[in-house]
Motif scaffolding. Structure first.
Motif, PDB file in Angstrom:
ATOM      1  N   ILE E 338       6.480  30.400 -29.131  1.00 22.14           N
ATOM      2  CA  ILE E 338       7.343  29.238 -29.000  1.00 22.14           C
ATOM      3  C   ILE E 338       6.551  28.061 -28.429  1.00 22.14           C
ATOM      4  O   ILE E 338       6.685  26.914 -28.867  1.00 22.14           O
ATOM      5  N   GLY E 339       5.658  28.411 -27.473  1.00 22.58           N
ATOM      6  CA  GLY E 339       4.811  27.352 -26.902  1.00 22.58           C
ATOM      7  C   GLY E 339       3.954  26.679 -27.971  1.00 22.58           C
ATOM      8  O   GLY E 339       3.912  25.449 -28.079  1.00 22.58           O
ATOM      9  N   ILE E 340       3.288  27.512 -28.786  1.00 26.02           N
ATOM     10  CA  ILE E 340       2.431  26.960 -29.854  1.00 26.02           C
ATOM     11  C   ILE E 340       3.251  26.064 -30.776  1.00 26.02           C
ATOM     12  O   ILE E 340       2.860  24.936 -31.104  1.00 26.02           O
ATOM     13  N   GLY E 341       4.416  26.577 -31.207  1.00 26.56           N
ATOM     14  CA  GLY E 341       5.284  25.785 -32.097  1.00 26.56           C
ATOM     15  C   GLY E 341       5.650  24.449 -31.479  1.00 26.56           C
ATOM     16  O   GLY E 341       5.580  23.406 -32.138  1.00 26.56           O
ATOM     17  N   ALA E 342       6.005  24.498 -30.196  1.00 24.89           N
ATOM     18  CA  ALA E 342       6.419  23.268 -29.523  1.00 24.89           C
ATOM     19  C   ALA E 342       5.268  22.271 -29.461  1.00 24.89           C
ATOM     20  O   ALA E 342       5.439  21.064 -29.745  1.00 24.89           O
ATOM     21  N   VAL E 343       4.077  22.772 -29.109  1.00 25.46           N
ATOM     22  CA  VAL E 343       2.901  21.888 -29.039  1.00 25.46           C
ATOM     23  C   VAL E 343       2.672  21.214 -30.388  1.00 25.46           C
ATOM     24  O   VAL E 343       2.427  20.009 -30.484  1.00 25.46           O
ATOM     25  N   MET E 344       2.766  22.017 -31.461  1.00 29.31           N
ATOM     26  CA  MET E 344       2.571  21.476 -32.802  1.00 29.31           C
ATOM     27  C   MET E 344       3.578  20.375 -33.099  1.00 29.31           C
ATOM     28  O   MET E 344       3.230  19.315 -33.601  1.00 29.31           O
ATOM     29  N   LEU E 345       4.833  20.634 -32.778  1.00 24.94           N
ATOM     30  CA  LEU E 345       5.883  19.649 -33.060  1.00 24.94           C
ATOM     31  C   LEU E 345       5.620  18.351 -32.304  1.00 24.94           C
ATOM     32  O   LEU E 345       5.784  17.257 -32.847  1.00 24.94           O
ATOM     33  N   ILE E 346       5.203  18.499 -31.053  1.00 23.89           N
ATOM     34  CA  ILE E 346       4.898  17.296 -30.275  1.00 23.89           C
ATOM     35  C   ILE E 346       3.751  16.524 -30.921  1.00 23.89           C
ATOM     36  O   ILE E 346       3.798  15.305 -31.068  1.00 23.89           O
ATOM     37  N   TYR E 347       2.742  17.275 -31.349  1.00 25.76           N
ATOM     38  CA  TYR E 347       1.602  16.642 -32.010  1.00 25.76           C
ATOM     39  C   TYR E 347       2.044  15.847 -33.243  1.00 25.76           C
ATOM     40  O   TYR E 347       1.640  14.709 -33.452  1.00 25.76           O
ATOM     41  N   PHE E 348       2.918  16.475 -34.048  1.00 24.60           N
ATOM     42  CA  PHE E 348       3.354  15.783 -35.265  1.00 24.60           C
ATOM     43  C   PHE E 348       4.209  14.569 -34.958  1.00 24.60           C
ATOM     44  O   PHE E 348       4.144  13.559 -35.647  1.00 24.60           O
ATOM     45  N   ARG E 349       5.009  14.687 -33.910  1.00 28.98           N
ATOM     46  CA  ARG E 349       5.829  13.540 -33.519  1.00 28.98           C
ATOM     47  C   ARG E 349       4.937  12.384 -33.078  1.00 28.98           C
ATOM     48  O   ARG E 349       5.154  11.237 -33.473  1.00 28.98           O
ATOM     49  N   ARG E 350       3.913  12.709 -32.345  1.00 33.88           N
ATOM     50  CA  ARG E 350       2.958  11.681 -31.918  1.00 33.88           C
ATOM     51  C   ARG E 350       2.323  10.969 -33.103  1.00 33.88           C
ATOM     52  O   ARG E 350       2.119   9.775 -33.100  1.00 33.88           O
ATOM     53  N   ARG E 351       1.973  11.737 -34.123  1.00 33.07           N
ATOM     54  CA  ARG E 351       1.350  11.171 -35.322  1.00 33.07           C
ATOM     55  C   ARG E 351       2.371  10.494 -36.232  1.00 33.07           C
ATOM     56  O   ARG E 351       2.054  10.146 -37.357  1.00 33.07           O
ATOM     57  N   LYS E 352       3.595  10.442 -35.778  1.00 35.57           N
ATOM     58  CA  LYS E 352       4.688   9.808 -36.543  1.00 35.57           C
ATOM     59  C   LYS E 352       4.955  10.499 -37.877  1.00 35.57           C
ATOM     60  O   LYS E 352       5.347   9.870 -38.847  1.00 35.57           O
ATOM     61  N   TRP E 353       4.704  11.807 -37.943  1.00 33.07           N
ATOM     62  CA  TRP E 353       5.015  12.522 -39.177  1.00 33.07           C
ATOM     63  C   TRP E 353       6.456  13.008 -39.172  1.00 33.07           C
ATOM     64  O   TRP E 353       6.946  13.489 -40.180  1.00 33.07           O
ATOM     65  N   LEU E 354       7.066  12.951 -38.034  1.00 32.62           N
ATOM     66  CA  LEU E 354       8.445  13.441 -37.945  1.00 32.62           C
ATOM     67  C   LEU E 354       9.361  12.315 -37.501  1.00 32.62           C
ATOM     68  O   LEU E 354       8.973  11.501 -36.658  1.00 32.62           O
TER      69      LEU E 354
END
Lengths: 354, 354, 354, 354, 354
Positions: E338-354
């Motif tokens: 869950i931690g890995i998934g969350a980190v990934m999601l944050i990363y994508f949000r930062r890159r404005k992909w989400l």
């Protein structure tokens, strides 16, 4: 006229007026035909030596000498000497990479045009240079090879139908030009069919070959433009009738050829527009297909990756995994998996990917 | 003529008529050759000092002074003083970044053209500026370096073949221009070969270098256009024969050079069209290949993802998974997997991806 | 001249001839310099009040008044009144968003040109409007800021070198224009270096900044064209010498400036062609890199997906899976896996993806 | 002037000179204002019936009748009858889809131009047709709606400032045209700000809306060109002063408007160039971002696919898998996995993907 | 006028003046209508044989003969003989693939224009050739099929409304041309609606059909241009009034038609610009959607690949895997995942992909 100028460089460094055939040798043996006529009589003959033609020089009748095959430069040399043609004219006749042009030498007009053929492989259009020399009572025509579009004119002279036998050398020259320009439409219609066929193929079933076919058609258009555009100037110059060799009555007919030339140019330009529009469409549809492919990939991946992950989780060998011991664990996992898949499908349908 | 104008800026701020060589210094020592002739006699000499040439000034014979190498500005200064050349002309001769042009100074004509070479690396075309000064009985030609296309003309003067010795300085100038323009076709044919080779490569096996080669060819065309297009005006202005220095008879020959110039322009434009068409084709085929790559990926993923998922499912460790106990469970799963794969393949074949 | 016209709208609704400075105020205090000379003498002075200049009005000597800084409109007003300048001329001098133009008001000529600078940030080219008023014995020059390209001309007047002191106001005006146009080449060479640098970078190592740099260069070209193209007309109109204020002798020199203008235009156009070609190349190489990336992905996926599937199969927990019991089952599976991987690699090598 | 011509078709089939209002009805009630002046006096009045204006017809004073709102065709009919206007002029006034033009009817000039507004939604530029009829002592102006840019001119007439009251009807017409063209710059500056804003957004943070904004700006440019380009001809024709209705003195002022028109055209063209350059940049940056996305995907897949495969291998259930029994098998596998991941990362760093 | 010239080639080789109908035969039976009028009287009649018309030849009244259907060449032959029409005119009337043109034959004018219809399938615009022969007291009009835009003119003649019955044959010809050009706007408005509809669809919901629709509209524009552009020259030539057959008064009306022609051309060009802008937008939005698709794929893959790998690791069957024995091993792994998934999601949000 090759696609790309060839052989022209051989002349670099030679003095002007040097007679040298530039272009492919297209026939075995030059063929000289002579047609001498006035309203009441006509002679037609194929001669072996060009000297046989010179007897017609002083006669008031119209003399049409047609020469197929240009590589025997001495024929031209003799003819030029007899009729007093400028060395540069003779040189230009032999250089089959000329641009269509018209030059007024006072005593005679020199006209260069391109005759189109489609005997080439794969329906490729080929051009052959036709030079005309129009004097007060003679027309000389020079072709690279036999097989031309002048046969109907010969027939009209033989049968004395229409105006041809009644009028002068300028009218004969007009008739030859008209025959050449008329044949452009035969070529253009065939091209038009290829363009239309391609357009349909593009919409229904674009293939990689379609791209190459578009490219070929585009090259063809570049090639045709080079042959057709300058013709406008040539015929226009003749029609304006600044030379006393062109009579008023003929001038009206030349205007008609001029109109046909404009129409041919128009058609070539329309084809060009159509073909270059096709390339855009092709590119767009390639992009569209890429999109379609990527959607399939994405849908599959998006559905199965989470499921595979879930299966992987319950394939772990931890000693303490309570779910594994549950009575309904397995069916429950299946239910969750089907649920995830369904949610994904609904999501993709919403996004109009399905 | 470099690809990009260089060194021109050194002159900013200097008064007009300042003699300063702009461009690369291409020879060690300027070389001055003099050729003086009329119909009955001719002298040819390489001189050390430009002053040796001045004795020919008052003679009625035609004097052709050729200077290779422009960096010794004092040679030009002396020549200009002796023959009364305008300081701006001298300045322009030294500025080898000129655009081809023709200027009528009354007593003499000043003509600048570009001579093309292909001695450059990688078949790159190079241009050298040739300035001509055409007077009533003299022609001066200025080149940046030795090695020119004028050798056949010197030979014709020496051997007294053709018209050259019989005619005036204007005919000599014509001959020089004709030699330069004729050599364009040598260059153009080589380029044409590269264009055709590239076109074939593009269709059969496009590579990343192909793109760079297209780019190079495109730059080459931009470069050639700059050299060839203005020539049209130059020769056209000479041909219209507004200067009394150009005789009627020569005018006819200049028209011939004019035609060649138009033909060269035509060829350059055709190449441009072909090369820019190539870029489109290249881009399309890159897209096509991307499509092909993506299809492979998608097919693989679409087949194996569901299968791997299924294998994952039966790799789960739930205590209660009835299928695992079935006698034919394992072969059955294989059957299902092969079935899924087959269905996928049929689907892709239907979509014409295979 | 800003990239995008600014401040011009402030004048909407005002009556014609309203004096209002449009453009950025570039200097603190306007600076007025006067240079009065004939062949034998010269005065140079910086004046505080424009009225000090009026004493030169009736003298036969050539008077050159240079004004740096345009925001004090009353200076212009007084000058205009004294020399009888048309209100529209005064208005145009103050509007620094003018297009280069030449207007003949009978008693004097009004010339607007753009002086280029590269003092801007990031090597950006900047333009400053220079207005010239050329009368029979005076030249007024108006600049937006100090720091110009006229210093060498002042030096030539002071030192009485060359023709300048011997000739009229028209020659002075020519010299100013020549200095401005000459400086274009300094700017163009710097731009040329950027273009060449970019071209090399594009081929060896295209980056995202390359794209922005191309875009900047493109804007620069649009900007330069606006400054350079109209100059052709301006100088052309002066050169044709329809105004009695321009003498024949000067006309010849103006033709020289005209040639330089054409050359500058040519260079700008060549740069434009090169830069827009670059964008195509950039796009193509981006596509190429995408292709390369996708190939890596596809190769990896195509090799490991089937292998992972296979591993998954033998990770299933069916009770009856005979292969699992085989003595050589495990090595066999490895052998199959390596086989599959090798086949895939051969396939990709065949397709030239590796 | 709508984006796309509308309502024009209603007239098909009607005889020429039929008065019918084409375009949107923009005001409730037509409003007629009359301004009659000479140097010493002036009258300003809003009239209800057009007949009230006719008393000024015979007076030597300058009469300016302005009509806002065109749908009551009988007003025009009466005016036309009284002043002898050609039916085609009346028809053209009512057709608000006209192209800017100038027609000389001998007794009067008929001028159609477009007045620009930006009151439209989302900063969209709107155009309103203004027709001018310029006679020896009258100017009629016809607008589609109230609210114009003529207020400062009315003010100048009232206050008798400047030249306006001293000069003829042609100067009044000039003033009206000048006011319209001056307002173009207000519009153009606002557009310029949008262009610059968009350009910055494009570089820093391109969004999907950016594309639509580019598209809108492009349409705006097409629209503006249609309004501005023909103006050049219109003002040019007036300026050349072939009509005796335009005096020499006014002609000079018209040249000034002409310059402004050229400047407006220049600005529109520059914007067009900038906007179409933007689309290329947008496309390139979309491709660049795709590349970036694909690299992330490829890196992840390339690292984890082999690792997952390896994990899968040691998850197989073969009875004889010696590695599984090894004491350090598990840590070894981890070491191998980390090694593979590290090698991949180094590889990607080398390829500059990270 | 077919999209692509057809049937024109049938004439190749035939002598000039050969009467042969080129184009599709559109009506069953040619229909000949005659309308003879002057200010006081008028006759209208449909005749069976063309000879019935000849009685009007000598009368001073205006005779308008309209022929629908061209395939019966003998009708034309007889008419030509009676009125002394040039054979080339007759030939051109029958060749319905003509380009719009105007020819002055002294005694009469020959005008060819295209009449547009939209009766074609899918709103496709169709063109029909209309030939006019305008003599001193007659107008002949030739159409390919019945159903024209001339009915209102017939009505005006019958009812004697307006100027028509009072003026000469030139005014009748003007009226016919005006009717044809007016109908262009009906066609153009319909096209405009399609363009606007497409533009909206493009922004809100671009589909694959949108691309084909754009392509169709583009072809339509090419087709329209061919019909409309040459008209400018035709009407312009008539308007300049070099022929005595066109009176001054009519000339003014022709200027009006000329303006309409320019307006039609303008509209076609605007549509062309809009449509070709659309293709760019379409391509961009296809790229944008690809980007969006790829982001989804990348996000899914980047999240689930590491997780699946982790699950795979703990699914390995090594004997010595201490984590498997841990009491909280399983929940810990979940936490890590869950931690890995969350980190990934944050990363994508930062890159404005989400």
């Amino acid at each position: 006229m090759a696609r790309v100028t060839k052989g022209r460089s051989k002349k670099a460094g030679l003095p002007p007026g040097t007679l040298m055939h530039i272009g492919a040798r297209k026939v075995q043996e030059p063929k000289i035909t002579i047609l001498d006529y006035d309203e009441s009589q006509f002679h037609e003959r194929e001669v072996k030596a060009i000297e046989e033609c010179f007897i017609f020089k002083e006669k008031p009748t119209i003399t049409w000498i047609n020469i197929d095959g240009l590589h025997q430069t001495e024929i031209l040399e003799k003819l030029g000497e007899c009729y007093g043609l400028h060395p540069l004219v003779l040189e230009d006749i032999l250089n089959t990479e000329q641009r269509p042009k018209m030059e007024d030498y006072g005593d005679y007009l020199y006209v260069v045009v391109k005759m189109l053929h489609d005997k080439g492989k794969k329906g490729q259009v080929e051009a052959e240079q036709v030079s005309l020399i129009v004097g007060p009572n003679f027309v000389f025509s020079f072709q690279e090879s036999g097989g031309d579009v002048f046969e109907p004119i010969r027939e009209r002279i033989r049968s004395n139908k229409g105006r041809l036998r009644k009028m002068g050398a300028d009218y004969l020259a007009y008739s030859l030009l008209d025959a050449i320009v008329d044949y452009y439409f035969v070529i253009l219609e065939k091209l038009g069919e290829r363009v239309e066929f391609l357009e349909e193929e593009l919409v229904t079933n674009p293939k990689t070959q379609t791209l190459q076919e578009i490219h070929h058609l585009k090259s063809e258009m570049i090639f045709l433009r080079k042959a057709v555009w300058p013709l406008r100037e040539v015929i226009g110059a003749l029609e304006r009738g600044e030379s006393p060799l062109i009579q008023k009555a003929t001038s009206l007919y030349l205007r008609d050829v001029y109109d046909h030339t404009i129409q041919a140019i128009d058609t070539v330009e329309t084809f060009r527009d159509m073909v270059s529009g096709m390339l855009d469409i092709y590119l767009s549809s390639v992009s569209n297909r890429l999109n379609a492919v990527m959607k399939v990939l994405t849908i599959i991946a998006t559905i199965f990756m989470p499921l595979t992950f879930l299966a992987g989780v319950y394939g772990m060998n931890f000693r303490h995994m309570p779910e594994l011991e549950w009575r309904w664990g397995y069916p429950l996992v299946w239910a969750v998996m089907i649920g995830i898949g369904a949610v994904m499908l609904i999501y993709f349908r919403r996004r109009k990917w399905l």
